[in-house]
Design a protein around this motif. Structure first.
Motif, mmCIF file in Angstrom:
data_model
loop_
_atom_site.group_PDB
_atom_site.id
_atom_site.type_symbol
_atom_site.label_atom_id
_atom_site.label_comp_id
_atom_site.label_asym_id
_atom_site.label_seq_id
_atom_site.Cartn_x
_atom_site.Cartn_y
_atom_site.Cartn_z
ATOM 1 N N MET A 271 0.825 -1.201 0.000
ATOM 2 C CA MET A 271 0.000 0.000 0.000
ATOM 3 C C MET A 271 0.868 1.264 0.000
ATOM 4 O O MET A 271 0.519 2.268 -0.645
ATOM 5 C CB MET A 271 -0.944 -0.011 1.205
ATOM 6 N N THR A 272 1.992 1.222 0.689
ATOM 7 C CA THR A 272 2.917 2.354 0.665
ATOM 8 C C THR A 272 3.474 2.560 -0.740
ATOM 9 O O THR A 272 3.629 3.698 -1.204
ATOM 10 C CB THR A 272 4.062 2.135 1.668
ATOM 11 N N ILE B 87 1.905 1.876 -3.515
ATOM 12 C CA ILE B 87 0.825 2.490 -4.290
ATOM 13 C C ILE B 87 0.712 3.976 -3.950
ATOM 14 O O ILE B 87 0.582 4.830 -4.841
ATOM 15 C CB ILE B 87 -0.510 1.764 -4.029
ATOM 16 N N ASP B 88 0.776 4.300 -2.660
ATOM 17 C CA ASP B 88 0.710 5.706 -2.234
ATOM 18 C C ASP B 88 1.814 6.531 -2.883
ATOM 19 O O ASP B 88 1.577 7.637 -3.394
ATOM 20 C CB ASP B 88 0.834 5.805 -0.714
ATOM 21 N N TRP C 182 1.248 7.003 -6.708
ATOM 22 C CA TRP C 182 0.215 8.023 -6.942
ATOM 23 C C TRP C 182 0.774 9.420 -6.667
ATOM 24 O O TRP C 182 0.574 10.342 -7.451
ATOM 25 C CB TRP C 182 -0.989 7.721 -6.055
ATOM 26 N N ILE D 30 -7.865 -2.260 -1.582
ATOM 27 C CA ILE D 30 -7.063 -1.067 -1.855
ATOM 28 C C ILE D 30 -7.689 0.160 -1.198
ATOM 29 O O ILE D 30 -7.007 0.940 -0.515
ATOM 30 C CB ILE D 30 -6.916 -0.863 -3.376
ATOM 31 N N ILE E 193 -5.124 2.207 1.349
ATOM 32 C CA ILE E 193 -4.236 3.251 0.834
ATOM 33 C C ILE E 193 -4.513 4.566 1.546
ATOM 34 O O ILE E 193 -5.521 4.732 2.241
ATOM 35 C CB ILE E 193 -4.384 3.449 -0.691
ATOM 36 N N GLU E 194 -3.608 5.502 1.361
ATOM 37 C CA GLU E 194 -3.828 6.867 1.833
ATOM 38 C C GLU E 194 -4.693 7.585 0.802
ATOM 39 O O GLU E 194 -4.309 7.710 -0.366
ATOM 40 C CB GLU E 194 -2.487 7.588 1.974
#
Length: 375
Positions: A153-154, A156-157, A160, A183, A187-188
């Motif tokens: 997830m980090t 992906i953050d 983005w 997701i 995620i953030e």
């Protein structure tokens, strides 16, 4: 004549003859018990369905609002012709369940699909003790070992965030059911507005209407101002990567979430800019953990690297057999046919076996009994 197995593999389902009930049938039947709402396990046309209550909104969306559907809670027992059934958390997607079947002191568990890591949306997997365990092996090779969810997830953050800085859209592909909810829960959320393809938007709204805690998404339409996509996150199913739909987001970076991204070449075959290794199935270590914690004397392997994993279990003191089913091409019906290479799998198995024998120990000291064959 040998006694009939409690569960049988009939060519149409996992079948309990005593109860006259089918688990995840792939052709229409009178009574279908469904492990989860992915399309390879929940198929249209059966007379009556039974599933966990959290699967109801998606089953009705996909199979029809008017289907005959009975829902139960996890652990709730129901009896059919003297056979006791109950559903137990599988952790795969929302509402996913293992089916526990008990009759005259014998217990079988059909796992459906599952993962052990908590995704903060589906109820986490719980091991269920049994005599016979029916398991998937989608990623049943030693080469598959997932990194912790928070690390993905980090990634992906950060992807983005970098795209926002470059004024590009971030188009993120993954399964509409399961992957996208995972997701969104982890995620953030860097913007108030997150755009979505119609398939993901519709499913997300159905879950929200059913009371599940998910952020609101904004549907991408022909009328949406393309300037708004700059720096935004756009969620899409895997089928869009070769479509004209994706062109409206230019300039964009294309990302893809899948366990298959762990394979060399999968990212290039997909022509994506960034691959994220994220799967809703167990990896090799967790697959072995699940088998061990079931306490099963016999294991049947239904889909994935079935022959390789059955052989591994047999070599490590757990009686196992391979069975053929129609499971494995879930949801958007993609991916596995592109990347599964049995010859490569066999080589990987042989290369990693010695080290994994030390790393992953399966308790095989107990005496192996021989349950009746179901194949």
């Amino acid at each position: 004549m040998p006694a009939q197995s409690l569960l049988q593999f009939t060519g149409k389902s996992i079948y309990c003859a005593v109860a006259d009930a089918h688990i995840d049938p792939w052709i229409p039947v009178d009574r279908a018990i469904i492990t989860h709402a992915h399309s390879d396990h929940a198929r249209w046309g059966s007379k009556h369905y039974l599933a966990h209550k959290d699967s109801e909104p998606i089953l009705r969306l996909r199979l029809g609002q008017d289907i005959s559907l009975q829902t139960v809670e996890y652990y709730e027992k129901f009896v059919i012709n003297g056979v006791t059934f109950s559903l137990h958390p599988a952790g795969h997607i929302i509402g996913s369940a293992q089916v526990r079947v008990e009759y005259k002191g014998e217990v079988w568990v059909a796992s459906g699909d599952y993962k052990l890591e908590n995704d903060n949306f589906a109820k986490p997997f719980e091991p269920v003790k049994c005599n016979v365990f029916i398991t998937e092996s989608t990623f049943g090779l030693p080469i598959y070992k997932w990194q912790p969810q928070h690390e993905v997830m980090t990634e992906i953050d950060n992807w983005w965030r970098q795209n926002k800085n470059e004024d590009k859209a971030s188009v993120l592909m993954g399964y509409s059911l399961g992957k996208m909810q995972r997701i969104l829960k982890n995620i953030e959320l860097q913007d108030k507005v997150i755009y979505a393809h119609g398939a993901i938007y519709t499913l997300n709204e159905r879950l929200r209407q059913a009371g599940f805690d998910l952020p609101e998404l904004t549907l991408v339409t022909k009328e949406t101002d393309r300037k708004l996509f700059r720096g935004s996150l756009v969620l899409a199913p895997p089928s869009v990567d070769s479509s004209t739909w994706i062109k409206k987001f230019a300039p964009y970076s294309l990302g893809y979430c899948s366990g298959w991204m762990a394979l060399r070449g999968a990212k290039n075959r997909r022509a994506v800019d960034q691959g994220f290794v994220l799967s809703d199935h167990v990896d090799w270590p967790d697959l072995n953990t699940a088998v061990k914690e079931s306490g099963a004397e016999k294991v049947y392997v239904t889909h994935g690297y079935t022959s390789i994993y059955a052989r591994y279990l047999n070599e490590n003191g757990i009686e196992a057999g391979e069975v053929h089913t129609m499971y494995g091409n879930e949801d958007e019906n993609e991916e596995e046919e592109v990347v599964q290479d049995i010859s490569a799998g066999t080589e990987a198995y042989q290369q990693h076996k010695e080290s994994l024998d030390e790393e992953i120990t399966i308790n095989s000291k107990s005496t192996i009994k021989s349950p009746q064959q179901g194949i």
